[in-house]
Design a protein around this motif. Structure first.
Motif, mmCIF file in Angstrom:
data_model
loop_
_atom_site.group_PDB
_atom_site.id
_atom_site.type_symbol
_atom_site.label_atom_id
_atom_site.label_comp_id
_atom_site.label_asym_id
_atom_site.label_seq_id
_atom_site.Cartn_x
_atom_site.Cartn_y
_atom_site.Cartn_z
ATOM 1 N N ASN A 71 0.836 -1.211 0.000
ATOM 2 C CA ASN A 71 0.000 0.000 0.000
ATOM 3 C C ASN A 71 0.866 1.254 0.000
ATOM 4 O O ASN A 71 0.924 1.999 0.994
ATOM 5 C CB ASN A 71 -0.921 -0.008 1.227
ATOM 6 N N ILE A 74 -0.476 4.574 1.262
ATOM 7 C CA ILE A 74 -0.543 4.765 2.716
ATOM 8 C C ILE A 74 0.843 5.122 3.251
ATOM 9 O O ILE A 74 0.987 6.035 4.077
ATOM 10 C CB ILE A 74 -1.088 3.498 3.405
ATOM 11 N N ALA A 104 -6.866 2.404 5.252
ATOM 12 C CA ALA A 104 -7.020 0.982 4.916
ATOM 13 C C ALA A 104 -8.466 0.521 5.080
ATOM 14 O O ALA A 104 -9.003 -0.192 4.218
ATOM 15 C CB ALA A 104 -6.091 0.134 5.775
ATOM 16 N N ASP A 107 -10.483 1.981 2.242
ATOM 17 C CA ASP A 107 -10.186 1.289 0.974
ATOM 18 C C ASP A 107 -10.962 -0.026 0.874
ATOM 19 O O ASP A 107 -11.558 -0.337 -0.162
ATOM 20 C CB ASP A 107 -8.687 1.001 0.861
ATOM 21 N N ALA A 395 -11.611 -7.011 6.354
ATOM 22 C CA ALA A 395 -10.918 -6.134 7.305
ATOM 23 C C ALA A 395 -11.449 -6.380 8.703
ATOM 24 O O ALA A 395 -12.656 -6.578 8.906
ATOM 25 C CB ALA A 395 -11.104 -4.671 6.928
ATOM 26 N N GLU A 421 -7.433 -8.602 4.096
ATOM 27 C CA GLU A 421 -6.593 -7.582 3.467
ATOM 28 C C GLU A 421 -6.014 -6.628 4.501
ATOM 29 O O GLU A 421 -4.959 -6.029 4.283
ATOM 30 C CB GLU A 421 -7.407 -6.786 2.434
ATOM 31 N N PHE A 422 -6.723 -6.499 5.637
ATOM 32 C CA PHE A 422 -6.234 -5.565 6.650
ATOM 33 C C PHE A 422 -6.684 -6.000 8.039
ATOM 34 O O PHE A 422 -7.851 -6.311 8.273
ATOM 35 C CB PHE A 422 -6.744 -4.153 6.372
ATOM 36 N N ASP A 438 -1.464 -6.044 10.705
ATOM 37 C CA ASP A 438 -0.767 -5.077 9.853
ATOM 38 C C ASP A 438 -0.389 -3.838 10.661
ATOM 39 O O ASP A 438 0.660 -3.247 10.430
ATOM 40 C CB ASP A 438 -1.664 -4.681 8.679
#
Length: 685
Positions: A71, A74, A104, A107, A395, A421-422, A438
């Motif tokens: 990313n 970010i 994040a 997104d 997420a 993803e996060f 993360d």
């Protein structure tokens, strides 16, 4: 040197404590003569405070290098604040961590929709942080997917009690133990898990000889009991229905109470009396358990004919029929009039120091704050993990619950997490889930902040910091995330959040101002709190629309160990799990306390002495179709029955929860942690 009043950070007993502090360091913790503690603390409350000053605390936020490489947009936003920590992590300030987190989350929501976000929290933070946590999920992220650690403990208590009496909380204060004539403890190793409650029970037992224990092993509290009923695995609902059968068969129920305060008893009565499993004679041909044929009726008679209280723990709730077993417990109280008065009631012994408050705050997918209906019902944690595996949830905001340690089916959960993803985590230490995150933000512990905690008997205590620190509170991290997503959270302090809680959850908290809670810091206040608090619930009515308690009969389903015993095919070993006094759940705090960890530095497997010949090595591995443990040290004892095993789950390295699959409570998805058939494999160390 200062003496500061606050609240213990461990179990649901919620003891009042006094911290002795010098130069911003906790030197000692003890209990004054407060209402809950009565001047006594268990070893965790007394000695388990050194985690606060541990060198392993997360004092600076961390961001994974791999996450920023994926990313770059970010990374560009926070580039100037990044400091290299090691091969895996950067460190940064809280401002940068929440900036990165907000981008994040936004997104993921933009690409996958609002249901792709979920929030899963623990219950050792304050009500204020828990309230804002669920509000962030529901309002800031517009997702109904919020849950908490009650999913793996007392969600069945909430479900079972609300179904039958309309309220899922303890009905009486702990001190009613001194007023009661008979105490039934079922599925609770009280001396280990809730020692300060056990102290009261032991005190009374010495004078009245009025305690009955029902458990799958011979627990310490049984030394003080009049009746010690060790039962087969997964027999709770079976035994509870048997108690009801005896009470009905001998017509020792309270007809006046049933007629005036309940409904559907006749249907329930007919179901019990025609149930092939409900007669205690069922145990007559179960080898090693024949004595229950006579003991169960004795317990039933004393319970029915006296002012009685029932205490239960995870030994009831962590089963396929946990919710139904809780309903069966409330049925006993309803048919005997043992609820709605002093010295008689229903007492679920909740685990975390604020799990009652966290549920009250609406950190559940099917309840908004104050147990109101949410605008949209979300997914429970097991469903969220399935949705991660299916790629639908992308997420996760995690606040202090180590899902990768304390939830079942660890192997499956680890794979599901790879699809996220996060993942952002708010924690004290680098737990299993924090290592997978993360972004990790270190936050204040309960001993470093102000907030309301609600113990297992609905008693609110206002904590205050024992020591000062510059880390954020959980709610401050959440507020920053909200603001950076364009939200309007604008709370100046925890008091401002609590004032909103008192409006939103007015049915329980409207009169519980900070000022009043400060005045009653040692005593606390039991909700509902209006002008005064409410020590005993259901004095006149149950919390149903018509005020009547309800009977909802469920028959025991033959399975597992009992099925094998009935068919004379018992083989292998059945495992149950639980706690030990020195540690607390995933031990995130206690294993950072040297004085506690050295008492119990590894999970131990208890094996019946009669089964010694099956165990030729000091360590063994346990295995099921779901996974296997790491080697566990064997200890032989007379306190478990043949072909049954017991171990704790405190140390993540043991991987005990890899043994359990998706089997769970039929209604509420709490994992069936209390019995699983295992293969035992010798391990050469």
């Amino acid at each position: 040197m200062a003496n500061i009043d606050s609240v213990c950070t461990y179990c649901g007993v919620g003891c009042d404590i006094v911290g002795v502090v010098e130069n911003n360091e906790i030197k000692k913790i003890y209990a004054d003569d407060g209402y809950v503690s009565q001047g006594k603390l268990c070893i965790k409350g007394k000695y388990g405070f050194d985690f606060v000053a541990s060198n392993e605390r997360i004092r600076t936020p961390r961001i994974k290098k791999a996450f920023l490489e994926k990313n770059p947009h970010i990374k560009e936003k926070i580039q100037n604040s990044l400091i290299e920590l090691d091969e895996i992590w950067y460190e940064c300030d809280v401002e940068s961590a929440t900036t990165a987190g907000a981008i994040a989350f936004a997104d993921v929501k933009k690409r996958h929709g609002r249901h792709s976000f979920c929030a899963i929290g623990g219950a050792r933070t304050s009500c204020e942080s828990s309230y804002l946590f669920q509000k962030f999920a529901r309002e800031s992220m517009d997702s109904p997917n919020v849950d908490n650690c009650a999913r793996v403990c007392h969600s069945p208590s909430l479900k079972g009690m609300r179904t039958t009496i309309g309220e899922g909380a303890a009905t009486n204060p702990y001190n009613d133990i001194y007023e009661t004539d008979f105490i039934l403890v079922i599925g609770s190793n009280t001396t280990e898990a809730h020692p300060i409650v056990a102290n009261r029970i032991i005190d009374v037992a010495a004078k009245k000889d009025n305690v009955a224990i029902i458990d799958v092993r011979d627990i310490k509290l049984a030394r003080h009991a009049k009746y010690n009923a060790v039962i087969p695995h997964e027999a709770n609902l079976l035994v509870l229905n048997m108690l009801a059968y005896v009470i009905i068969d001998e017509e020792i129920y309270d007809k006046k109470f049933i007629e005036s305060r309940t409904k559907w008893f006749e249907e329930y009565k007919n179901s019990i009396m025609s149930d092939p499993y409900a007669n205690p004679e069922y145990f007559s041909d179960l080898e090693g358990y024949e004595y229950l044929v006579k003991m169960i009726p004795k317990i039933a008679r004393e319970y029915a004919l006296k002012n009685s209280m029932i205490f239960w723990g995870l030994g009831i709730t962590e089963h396929l029929d946990g919710s139904y077993a809780v309903m069966a417990i409330t049925h006993l109280a309803l048919m005997t009039g043992n609820v709605g008065k002093t010295g008689a009631g229903l007492m679920p012994l909740r685990g975390q120091n604020n799990v009652q408050g966290t549920c009250d705050m609406g950190v559940l997918p099917y309840y908004a704050p104050d147990y109101q209906e949410p605008k949209e019902i979300g997914l429970m944690t097991p469903q969220l993990i399935d949705a991660m595996a299916d790629g639908k949830v992308k997420a996760l905001l995690n606040m202090g619950e180590d899902i990768l340690h304390i939830h079942p089916n660890v192997n499956k959960t680890e794979k599901a997490f790879k699809n996220l993803e996060f993942l952002m985590v708010q924690e004290l230490f680098m737990t299993e889930i924090a290592q997978e995150a993360d972004i990790v933000v270190g936050v204040k512990s309960a001993y470093e902040k102000t907030g309301v905690y609600v113990n297992a008997m609905r008693r609110l205590h206002l904590s205050q910091p024992l020591v000062e620190c510059d880390m954020p509170d959980d709610w401050e991290v959440i507020q920053q995330l909200d603001n950076k997503l364009g939200g309007g959270f604008d709370y100046k302090d925890s008091n401002a959040i609590w004032d909103e809680v008192r409006e939103v959850a007015h049915r329980r908290y409207s009169g519980a101002t900070y000022d009043r809670l400060k005045r009653h810091r040692k005593r606390g206040l039991q909700w509902p709190v209006y002008q005064e608090d409410t020590p005993v619930l259901h004095l006149l009515d149950f919390r149903k629309d018509d005020g009547l308690g309800q009977f909802h009969y469920h028959q025991y389903k033959l399975r597992g160990m009992i099925k094998e015993m009935k068919s004379k095919t018992l083989s292998g070993y059945h495992l149950t799990t639980g706690r030990t006094l020195a540690h607390y759940n995933n031990a995130a705090q206690t294993n950072k306390s040297e004085s506690l960890n050295k008492r119990y530095s590894e999970d131990i497997l208890l094996v019946c002495e009669d089964d010694k010949d099956d165990f030729s090595t000091e360590y063994v591995v346990l295995k099921t179709v779901n996974g296997e443990t790491n080697p566990l040290k064997v200890k032989f004892t007379s306190h478990v029955k043949p072909k049954t095993l017991f171990t704790t789950f405190h140390h993540a390295k043991s991987r005990v929860n890899a043994l359990f699959g998706d089997e769970s409570d039929e209604l509420i998805m709490t994992a069936a942690f209390k019995s699983v058939k295992v293969e035992v494999i010798a391990h050469q160390s």
